[in-house]
Write a protein that holds these residues in place. Sequence first.
Motif, PDB file in Angstrom:
ATOM      1  N   UNK A 159      14.842 -14.586  -2.008  1.00 33.75           N
ATOM      2  CA  UNK A 159      14.236 -13.753  -3.055  1.00 33.75           C
ATOM      3  C   UNK A 159      12.844 -14.308  -3.340  1.00 33.75           C
ATOM      4  N   UNK A 160      12.029 -14.356  -2.282  1.00 31.51           N
ATOM      5  CA  UNK A 160      10.755 -15.081  -2.400  1.00 31.51           C
ATOM      6  C   UNK A 160       9.857 -14.511  -3.485  1.00 31.51           C
ATOM      7  N   UNK A 161       9.989 -13.225  -3.797  1.00 32.16           N
ATOM      8  CA  UNK A 161       9.141 -12.640  -4.851  1.00 32.16           C
ATOM      9  C   UNK A 161       9.489 -13.196  -6.232  1.00 32.16           C
ATOM     10  N   UNK A 162      10.655 -13.839  -6.350  1.00 23.04           N
ATOM     11  CA  UNK A 162      11.127 -14.270  -7.661  1.00 23.04           C
ATOM     12  C   UNK A 162      11.100 -15.785  -7.852  1.00 23.04           C
ATOM     13  N   UNK A 191       0.796  -1.224   0.000  1.00 25.63           N
ATOM     14  CA  UNK A 191       0.000   0.000   0.000  1.00 25.63           C
ATOM     15  C   UNK A 191       0.825   1.268   0.000  1.00 25.63           C
ATOM     16  N   UNK A 192       2.119   1.152  -0.319  1.00 28.56           N
ATOM     17  CA  UNK A 192       2.905   2.378  -0.388  1.00 28.56           C
ATOM     18  C   UNK A 192       4.042   2.228  -1.389  1.00 28.56           C
ATOM     19  N   UNK A 193       4.653   3.340  -1.707  1.00 30.49           N
ATOM     20  CA  UNK A 193       5.764   3.391  -2.649  1.00 30.49           C
ATOM     21  C   UNK A 193       7.041   3.148  -1.843  1.00 30.49           C
ATOM     22  N   UNK A 194       7.569   1.937  -1.959  1.00 27.79           N
ATOM     23  CA  UNK A 194       8.699   1.550  -1.107  1.00 27.79           C
ATOM     24  C   UNK A 194       9.892   2.480  -1.330  1.00 27.79           C
ATOM     25  N   UNK A 195      10.175   2.793  -2.586  1.00 25.18           N
ATOM     26  CA  UNK A 195      11.331   3.653  -2.875  1.00 25.18           C
ATOM     27  C   UNK A 195      11.164   5.026  -2.223  1.00 25.18           C
ATOM     28  N   UNK A 219      13.584  -8.725  -6.226  1.00 25.39           N
ATOM     29  CA  UNK A 219      12.661  -7.944  -7.043  1.00 25.39           C
ATOM     30  C   UNK A 219      12.809  -6.442  -6.875  1.00 25.39           C
ATOM     31  N   UNK A 220      11.689  -5.759  -7.020  1.00 25.29           N
ATOM     32  CA  UNK A 220      11.708  -4.297  -6.999  1.00 25.29           C
ATOM     33  C   UNK A 220      12.132  -3.745  -5.644  1.00 25.29           C
ATOM     34  N   UNK A 221      11.870  -4.497  -4.602  1.00 24.29           N
ATOM     35  CA  UNK A 221      12.236  -4.015  -3.261  1.00 24.29           C
ATOM     36  C   UNK A 221      13.759  -4.020  -3.100  1.00 24.29           C
ATOM     37  N   UNK A 222      14.405  -5.040  -3.619  1.00 27.83           N
ATOM     38  CA  UNK A 222      15.870  -5.040  -3.621  1.00 27.83           C
ATOM     39  C   UNK A 222      16.396  -3.831  -4.379  1.00 27.83           C
TER      40      UNK A 222
END
Lengths: 337, 337
Positions: free
Chosen positions: B248-251, B203-207, B227-230
């Motif tokens: 890297x669970x998102x991948x 629910x937010x822009x991590x960057x 992923x994008x969080x990394x």
Amino acid sequence: MSNTNQQVRLAARPTGTPGPEVWEHTTEPVGEPGEGRVVVKVSHLSLDPAMRGWMNAGKSYVPPVEVGAVMRALGLGEVVASNSPDLAVGDVVTGLLGVQTHAEVDARGLQKVQPSDAVPPERYLAVLGMPGATAYFGLLEVGELAEGDTVVVSGAAGAVGSIVGQLAKIKGAGKVIGIAGGPEKCAWLTEELGFDAAIDYRNSDVAARLRELTPDGIDVYFDNVGGEILDAALARLATHARVVLCGAISQYNATEGIHAPANYLSLLTTRSKMEGFVFPDYAHRAGEAAQALSGWLAQGRITAREDVVDGPVTDFGEVLLKLFRGENTGKLVLRLP
Amino acid sequence: MSNTNQQVRLAARPTGTPGPEVWEHTTEPVGEPGEGRVVVKVSHLSLDPAMRGWMNAGKSYVPPVEVGAVMRALGLGEVVASNSPDLAVGDVVTGLLGVQTHAEVDARGLQKVQPSDAVPPERYLAVLGMPGATAYFGLLEVGELAEGDTVVVSGAAGAVGSIVGQLAKIKGAGKVIGIAGGPEKCAWLTEELGFDAAIDYRNSDVAARLRELTPDGIDVYFDNVGGEILDAALARLATHARVVLCGAISQYNATEGIHAPANYLSLLTTRSKMEGFVFPDYAHRAGEAAQALSGWLAQGRITAREDVVDGPVTDFGEVLLKLFRGENTGKLVLRLP
């Protein structure tokens, strides 16, 4: 001081490959040196891939070159006026002189050197200077080279890569493989520098060749280029490998996003590290590297090669592009008239 | 031994998210333990993101689970038959028991544990087991946590991440930020576990949030998701930062290539390292982590939470998917009847 200082200034931040529009040529009278400072008549300018990064705005390991400022460059020259007890007229020095014919700089930022028949001045900008120290600390400290290691270096015919490979052999690497562009460079690596193998990335499948040449994986990958070659190397890492990030010349002029390393999870499965480093962090120990390297040079265990281009300072922008076209072999230097 | 051993076997290698088609349920009679071996009646199975990697063919830090074999899993159970002087019937043990109700295994691969009113059995598969040791060695040894560091951990409400953040606070981190999915998890991190801040990636822009929360950059980024969080974390690295690649669970279920870290050159400009590690390299020191963590648990300085699902062993495949959907808070465990 009646001379004129010819300068190359950054006129605009480049997008992609820096063309002539990003440079401005100016002249100024050469002034007298301030307290503790000297005027150096520049004879040799160092051309380095890192320069491309210095031209970008934004946070990096050094502040960007400001638009309008004289372009940052390492160089070598002779002191022609001194207002410092540490340097005398006639001394030959290296340091951050900038892309100009006459640099008025703080004497404390300069290193005195002694070119001779055996050691030409340009060598102090190469194996005995920043590129040599970069290879030395990058391979030995960041790369933690161990005896028997399989070492792969990209940009292997460049100023840093050519030293990395030779140093690895001296320090007992089991196998040293260089990646370079074109058969001439590759032949130079294996026939003159003692590399065990070379991969011509322009004419072969780097991933396939690495599979053949590194049956037990790569222990140290010294990366100067980034891009697909980095990815090919990541796919071949041995357990507890070290990836030394020294540069990414293939990506510096990218305008549509860089080639990101899709194989980065190889770092996880092999429990390896990828570590960035830059010379300034080791600048205080540069003498250590220069001393070791000059010893091996004198013994003939390291072959040095500089790619010296003669031309006026105004040729700087054009000569710089040789780096990005892969046209240099060994350290690229612009020698001023 | 008249019991029947119910097993979950890998029927096929998955493409993408592992559905029911990759599992086969079998039964076998429970045999007598061989020399030096015991039979363990499994009561708790550990569900771990790493399991997804074990299901793939190819080289990794452990061999893949063979198609047709009982799925690999850590578990806890009671010795019901012993042919080893080291373990007696009634002992409670943890180890690689596999996804089955009765495991006939080498006694030397098991650790004896002592669940109590204060320490429920599932905790030995969590903070006092592999996930706790992973957090401990990953943060302190690979991440080289130093006092005052800004620490960011992704998958922060998971088995490893929730310990990483609490451990960082205990060890003097200046600021600890967790990234997790959903407001409930985020509230748990800041209100119960003592994290300084939490970012809800759903629910937010991590960057953008990382820019706000880490004005001086990130010193340690402990990555469980990729992923994008990394990529967002790489963009915020402080000088000489450490990126701990734990997962890297998102991948893991990506079928069209993974999200490669486009910001990897931040490692170069900040002179940082990104290093992969896995628990087995530290297994011989697991006792050290368990001892330290159990002390902090007893002092109330670490809050443990396990997400225990009750069900038959045949529920394994379905329960595993909770990890990839981000449905667990704390360590996910399947408790058998």
